[in-house]
Scaffold this active site. Structure first.
Site, PDB file in Angstrom:
ATOM      1  N   GLU A  79       0.133   3.628   1.683  1.00  0.00           N
ATOM      2  CA  GLU A  79       0.126   4.059   3.087  1.00  0.00           C
ATOM      3  C   GLU A  79       1.508   3.832   3.712  1.00  0.00           C
ATOM      4  O   GLU A  79       1.859   4.487   4.698  1.00  0.00           O
ATOM      5  CB  GLU A  79      -0.966   3.273   3.829  1.00  0.00           C
ATOM      6  CG  GLU A  79      -1.238   3.668   5.261  1.00  0.00           C
ATOM      7  CD  GLU A  79      -1.926   5.016   5.465  1.00  0.00           C
ATOM      8  OE1 GLU A  79      -2.473   5.583   4.491  1.00  0.00           O
ATOM      9  OE2 GLU A  79      -1.906   5.512   6.596  1.00  0.00           O
ATOM     10  N   SER A 118       0.816  -1.225   0.000  1.00  0.00           N
ATOM     11  CA  SER A 118       0.000   0.000   0.000  1.00  0.00           C
ATOM     12  C   SER A 118       0.841   1.263   0.000  1.00  0.00           C
ATOM     13  O   SER A 118       1.908   1.331   0.639  1.00  0.00           O
ATOM     14  CB  SER A 118      -0.873  -0.016   1.259  1.00  0.00           C
ATOM     15  OG  SER A 118      -1.428   1.261   1.485  1.00  0.00           O
ATOM     16  N   TYR A 121      -1.719   0.417  10.603  1.00  0.00           N
ATOM     17  CA  TYR A 121      -1.974  -0.250   9.314  1.00  0.00           C
ATOM     18  C   TYR A 121      -0.759  -0.115   8.398  1.00  0.00           C
ATOM     19  O   TYR A 121      -0.296  -1.099   7.802  1.00  0.00           O
ATOM     20  CB  TYR A 121      -3.216   0.359   8.651  1.00  0.00           C
ATOM     21  CG  TYR A 121      -3.409  -0.074   7.219  1.00  0.00           C
ATOM     22  CD1 TYR A 121      -3.991  -1.291   6.900  1.00  0.00           C
ATOM     23  CD2 TYR A 121      -3.000   0.749   6.156  1.00  0.00           C
ATOM     24  CE1 TYR A 121      -4.164  -1.688   5.575  1.00  0.00           C
ATOM     25  CE2 TYR A 121      -3.160   0.362   4.834  1.00  0.00           C
ATOM     26  CZ  TYR A 121      -3.744  -0.847   4.548  1.00  0.00           C
ATOM     27  OH  TYR A 121      -3.909  -1.242   3.243  1.00  0.00           O
TER      28      TYR A 121
HETATM   29  P1  NAP Z   1     -11.508  -4.633   1.758  1.00  0.00           P
HETATM   30  O1  NAP Z   1     -12.644  -4.308   0.861  1.00  0.00           O
HETATM   31  O2  NAP Z   1     -11.484  -4.097   3.136  1.00  0.00           O
HETATM   32  O3  NAP Z   1     -11.417  -6.240   1.823  1.00  0.00           O
HETATM   33  C1  NAP Z   1     -10.627  -6.879   2.784  1.00  0.00           C
HETATM   34  C2  NAP Z   1     -10.843  -8.383   2.685  1.00  0.00           C
HETATM   35  O4  NAP Z   1     -10.037  -9.052   3.669  1.00  0.00           O
HETATM   36  C3  NAP Z   1     -12.295  -8.841   2.940  1.00  0.00           C
HETATM   37  O5  NAP Z   1     -12.605  -9.871   2.032  1.00  0.00           O
HETATM   38  C4  NAP Z   1     -12.220  -9.394   4.361  1.00  0.00           C
HETATM   39  O6  NAP Z   1     -13.199 -10.373   4.633  1.00  0.00           O
HETATM   40  C5  NAP Z   1     -10.834 -10.028   4.328  1.00  0.00           C
HETATM   41  N1  NAP Z   1     -10.286 -10.309   5.637  1.00  0.00           N
HETATM   42  C6  NAP Z   1     -10.142  -9.468   6.685  1.00  0.00           C
HETATM   43  N2  NAP Z   1      -9.591 -10.104   7.739  1.00  0.00           N
HETATM   44  C7  NAP Z   1      -9.382 -11.385   7.350  1.00  0.00           C
HETATM   45  C8  NAP Z   1      -8.831 -12.528   7.984  1.00  0.00           C
HETATM   46  N3  NAP Z   1      -8.408 -12.505   9.257  1.00  0.00           N
HETATM   47  N4  NAP Z   1      -8.759 -13.682   7.292  1.00  0.00           N
HETATM   48  C9  NAP Z   1      -9.206 -13.753   6.018  1.00  0.00           C
HETATM   49  N5  NAP Z   1      -9.750 -12.694   5.353  1.00  0.00           N
HETATM   50  C10 NAP Z   1      -9.826 -11.525   6.023  1.00  0.00           C
HETATM   51  O7  NAP Z   1     -10.118  -4.204   1.083  1.00  0.00           O
HETATM   52  P2  NAP Z   1      -9.800  -3.823  -0.453  1.00  0.00           P
HETATM   53  O8  NAP Z   1     -10.014  -2.366  -0.633  1.00  0.00           O
HETATM   54  O9  NAP Z   1     -10.448  -4.784  -1.358  1.00  0.00           O
HETATM   55  O10 NAP Z   1      -8.224  -4.020  -0.471  1.00  0.00           O
HETATM   56  C11 NAP Z   1      -7.646  -5.281  -0.786  1.00  0.00           C
HETATM   57  C12 NAP Z   1      -6.233  -5.336  -0.257  1.00  0.00           C
HETATM   58  O11 NAP Z   1      -5.454  -4.305  -0.830  1.00  0.00           O
HETATM   59  C13 NAP Z   1      -6.110  -5.143   1.262  1.00  0.00           C
HETATM   60  O12 NAP Z   1      -5.018  -5.913   1.691  1.00  0.00           O
HETATM   61  C14 NAP Z   1      -5.779  -3.661   1.398  1.00  0.00           C
HETATM   62  O13 NAP Z   1      -5.104  -3.436   2.615  1.00  0.00           O
HETATM   63  C15 NAP Z   1      -4.903  -3.469   0.196  1.00  0.00           C
HETATM   64  N6  NAP Z   1      -4.870  -2.128  -0.385  1.00  0.00           N
HETATM   65  C16 NAP Z   1      -6.031  -1.512  -0.699  1.00  0.00           C
HETATM   66  C17 NAP Z   1      -5.995  -0.263  -1.289  1.00  0.00           C
HETATM   67  C18 NAP Z   1      -7.265   0.461  -1.684  1.00  0.00           C
HETATM   68  O14 NAP Z   1      -7.197   1.669  -1.941  1.00  0.00           O
HETATM   69  N7  NAP Z   1      -8.401  -0.225  -1.792  1.00  0.00           N
HETATM   70  C19 NAP Z   1      -4.753   0.354  -1.570  1.00  0.00           C
HETATM   71  C20 NAP Z   1      -3.598  -0.334  -1.237  1.00  0.00           C
HETATM   72  C21 NAP Z   1      -3.649  -1.585  -0.662  1.00  0.00           C
HETATM   73  P3  NAP Z   1     -14.670  -9.978   5.208  1.00  0.00           P
HETATM   74  O15 NAP Z   1     -15.510  -9.688   3.980  1.00  0.00           O
HETATM   75  O16 NAP Z   1     -15.075 -11.187   5.930  1.00  0.00           O
HETATM   76  O17 NAP Z   1     -14.500  -8.754   6.076  1.00  0.00           O
HETATM   77  O1  G4F Z   2     -10.598   6.797   2.544  1.00  0.00           O
HETATM   78  P1  G4F Z   2      -9.604   6.700   3.637  1.00  0.00           P
HETATM   79  O2  G4F Z   2     -10.048   6.104   4.900  1.00  0.00           O
HETATM   80  O3  G4F Z   2      -8.354   5.954   3.005  1.00  0.00           O
HETATM   81  P2  G4F Z   2      -6.815   5.882   3.439  1.00  0.00           P
HETATM   82  O4  G4F Z   2      -6.624   6.182   4.863  1.00  0.00           O
HETATM   83  O5  G4F Z   2      -6.041   6.704   2.458  1.00  0.00           O
HETATM   84  O6  G4F Z   2      -6.511   4.330   3.221  1.00  0.00           O
HETATM   85  C1  G4F Z   2      -6.940   3.653   2.049  1.00  0.00           C
HETATM   86  O7  G4F Z   2      -5.929   3.743   1.074  1.00  0.00           O
HETATM   87  C2  G4F Z   2      -4.701   3.066   1.404  1.00  0.00           C
HETATM   88  C3  G4F Z   2      -3.738   3.313   0.235  1.00  0.00           C
HETATM   89  O8  G4F Z   2      -3.023   4.497   0.463  1.00  0.00           O
HETATM   90  C4  G4F Z   2      -5.014   1.604   1.597  1.00  0.00           C
HETATM   91  F1  G4F Z   2      -3.862   0.915   1.831  1.00  0.00           F
HETATM   92  C5  G4F Z   2      -5.983   1.433   2.757  1.00  0.00           C
HETATM   93  O9  G4F Z   2      -6.306   0.053   2.893  1.00  0.00           O
HETATM   94  C6  G4F Z   2      -7.256   2.200   2.409  1.00  0.00           C
HETATM   95  O10 G4F Z   2      -7.863   1.559   1.312  1.00  0.00           O
HETATM   96  O11 G4F Z   2      -9.044   8.176   3.973  1.00  0.00           O
HETATM   97  C7  G4F Z   2      -8.534   9.018   2.959  1.00  0.00           C
HETATM   98  C8  G4F Z   2      -8.297  10.395   3.554  1.00  0.00           C
HETATM   99  C9  G4F Z   2      -7.527  10.376   4.876  1.00  0.00           C
HETATM  100  O12 G4F Z   2      -6.543  11.390   4.846  1.00  0.00           O
HETATM  101  C10 G4F Z   2      -8.573  10.704   5.919  1.00  0.00           C
HETATM  102  O13 G4F Z   2      -8.073  11.364   7.077  1.00  0.00           O
HETATM  103  O14 G4F Z   2      -9.552  11.003   3.833  1.00  0.00           O
HETATM  104  C11 G4F Z   2      -9.475  11.610   5.102  1.00  0.00           C
HETATM  105  N1  G4F Z   2     -10.818  11.724   5.656  1.00  0.00           N
HETATM  106  C12 G4F Z   2     -11.429  12.899   5.982  1.00  0.00           C
HETATM  107  N2  G4F Z   2     -12.641  12.641   6.522  1.00  0.00           N
HETATM  108  C13 G4F Z   2     -11.648  10.711   5.989  1.00  0.00           C
HETATM  109  C14 G4F Z   2     -12.789  11.295   6.525  1.00  0.00           C
HETATM  110  N3  G4F Z   2     -11.509   9.382   5.857  1.00  0.00           N
HETATM  111  C15 G4F Z   2     -12.535   8.589   6.258  1.00  0.00           C
HETATM  112  N4  G4F Z   2     -12.432   7.251   6.115  1.00  0.00           N
HETATM  113  N5  G4F Z   2     -13.676   9.117   6.830  1.00  0.00           N
HETATM  114  C16 G4F Z   2     -13.848  10.459   6.984  1.00  0.00           C
HETATM  115  O15 G4F Z   2     -14.874  10.914   7.500  1.00  0.00           O
END
Ligand code: NAP
Ligand code: G4F
Length: 319
Positions: free
Chosen positions: A126, A124, A148
């Site tokens: 992050e 990520s 995280y």
């Molecule tokens: P998400 O929608 O939160 O999905 C997370 C998945 O992990 C869900 O299927 C959840 O299952 C499963 N999970 C959680 N805890 C588990 C455990 N103990 N054992 C097995 N499965 C478990 O996340 P996403 O946005 O699709 O992201 C996918 C991956 O990419 C994650 O690793 C995230 O950290 C990473 N990532 C995401 C972003 C982004 O912007 N979306 C960016 C960078 C990296 P349940 O449905 O049962 O909760």
């Molecule tokens: O949407 P966010 O919660 O995503 P964040 O923290 O960037 O993390 C996501 O992206 C990562 C990749 O860089 C992934 F690895 C991670 O799993 C996840 O998918 O927050 C985005 C921004 C933050 O700066 C937060 O402080 O939005 C700001 N924000 C402002 N108000 C808020 C809010 N975020 C959330 N969730 N809720 C609010 O009310």
């Protein structure tokens, strides 16, 4: 040889998009589901009959070994994680167990069952946290700002370590934020587009948010899963930044989303302390040159189109 993929996190946003992509490519897709008291099939209901869903948990190494032994996949995509940054401040140990050590459990299971399995780790942006340079590339030093981010950094380095120590075909995608209509409602983008739709439908009067000045490189999840697949088709495993190379603030996201339905976000958005974080990531923007040149991948959906497609999807859902 038949193509068989195992996806952890298949019920999540990315897992559902990746499963669709792999099915289209002719893969047999095995998905890991953890035991829950209510069903979490919503994102994969439309393809459920084409998937093999198996029970297991990243907290339980034996369940990983059993699944790999039974189904013998050729590719493993580790998308499972406690993925919400805010929650990682409240449940930091759990986040470490799943998001960090879970990666080692799965890598060890691969070593035990079949070290020729190709492995993808969902790293990520992050991990860049308090970014040491802009834009961020594969060579930018890491400085995570949340439990995280720290956990993801462990997962990233253990993937590299197992690649170097045991010769695994293990790749890590450093993905910047990617969104879409399947995004969880707790994340900023989806919280905003869902609120816009509820306000338009008379179901809400305001939207409470935290830091509006944070900037992110937001892409579309459907584009990003293609990069994951491409990484595992390379002869050599490696690490890649996946990003749109544009950055926008939460405030800009609100502006575009509300303007799309003819409203002014300033009339509805209220800042609320509870949504601020103990430590913030202020600015992320990726340099995806390596992915463009080596994988032939670039983001197709840019910021304004992404916001509009998410608002339209939430409006349609509520119609
Ligand atoms: P998400 O929608 O939160 O999905 C997370 C998945 O992990 C869900 O299927 C959840 O299952 C499963 N999970 C959680 N805890 C588990 C455990 N103990 N054992 C097995 N499965 C478990 O996340 P996403 O946005 O699709 O992201 C996918 C991956 O990419 C994650 O690793 C995230 O950290 C990473 N990532 C995401 C972003 C982004 O912007 N979306 C960016 C960078 C990296 P349940 O449905 O049962 O909760
Ligand atoms: O949407 P966010 O919660 O995503 P964040 O923290 O960037 O993390 C996501 O992206 C990562 C990749 O860089 C992934 F690895 C991670 O799993 C996840 O998918 O927050 C985005 C921004 C933050 O700066 C937060 O402080 O939005 C700001 N924000 C402002 N108000 C808020 C809010 N975020 C959330 N969730 N809720 C609010 O009310």
């Amino acid at each position: 040889m038949s193509k068989r993929a195992f996806i952890t996190g298949i019920t999540g946003q990315d897992g559902s998009h990746l499963a669709e992509l792999l099915l289209k490519q002719g893969y047999e897709v095995i998905g890991l589901m953890r035991r829950t008291s209510t069903l979490t099939f919503e994102r994969i209901a439309h393809i459920q009959d084409q998937l093999t869903l198996v029970r297991g948990d990243l907290l339980d190494e034996a369940s990983m070994i059993n699944v790999l032994s039974k189904y013998r996949p050729t590719e493993v995509y580790n998308l499972a994680a406690q993925s919400f940054v805010q929650t990682s401040f409240e449940q930091s140990v759990l986040t470490g167990e799943v998001t960090a050590l879970g990666v080692t459990r799965l890598l060890d299971a691969i070593r035990i069952v079949d070290p020729t399995i190709r492995f993808y780790q969902a790293s990520s942006s992050e991990m860049f946290g308090k970014a040491q340079e802009t834009p961020q590339s594969e060579t930018t030093p890491f400085y995570p700002r949340s439990p995280y981010g720290v956990a993801k950094l462990y997962g990233h380095w253990i993937t590299i370590n197992y690649r170097e120590s045991y010769g695994l075909h293990a790749s890590s995608g450093i993905l910047f934020n990617h969104e879409g209509p399947r995004r969880g409602l707790e994340f900023a983008t989806r919280k905003i587009t869902d609120a816009v739709a509820r306000i338009v439908n008379g179901k809400a009067m305001e939207l409470r948010l935290g830091n509006l000045e944070a900037r992110r490189d937001w892409g579309y999840a459907g584009d990003y899963v293609e990069a994951m697949w491409l990484m595992l088709q390379q002869d050599t495993p490696d690490d890649y930044v996946i990003a749109t190379e544009e950055t926008h603030s939460v405030r800009e996201f609100c502006d575009v989303a509300f303007r799309h339905v003819g409203l002014d976000y300033r009339d509805y958005v209220v800042q609320d302390e509870q949504f601020f974080r103990p430590a913030e990531v202020d600015l992320l923007v990726g340099d995806a040159t390596k992915a463009r040149t080596k994988l032939g991948w670039s983001a197709q959906t840019k910021f304004h189109d992404l916001v509009r497609l998410m608002v339209d999807a939430d409006l349609a859902r509520m119609a």
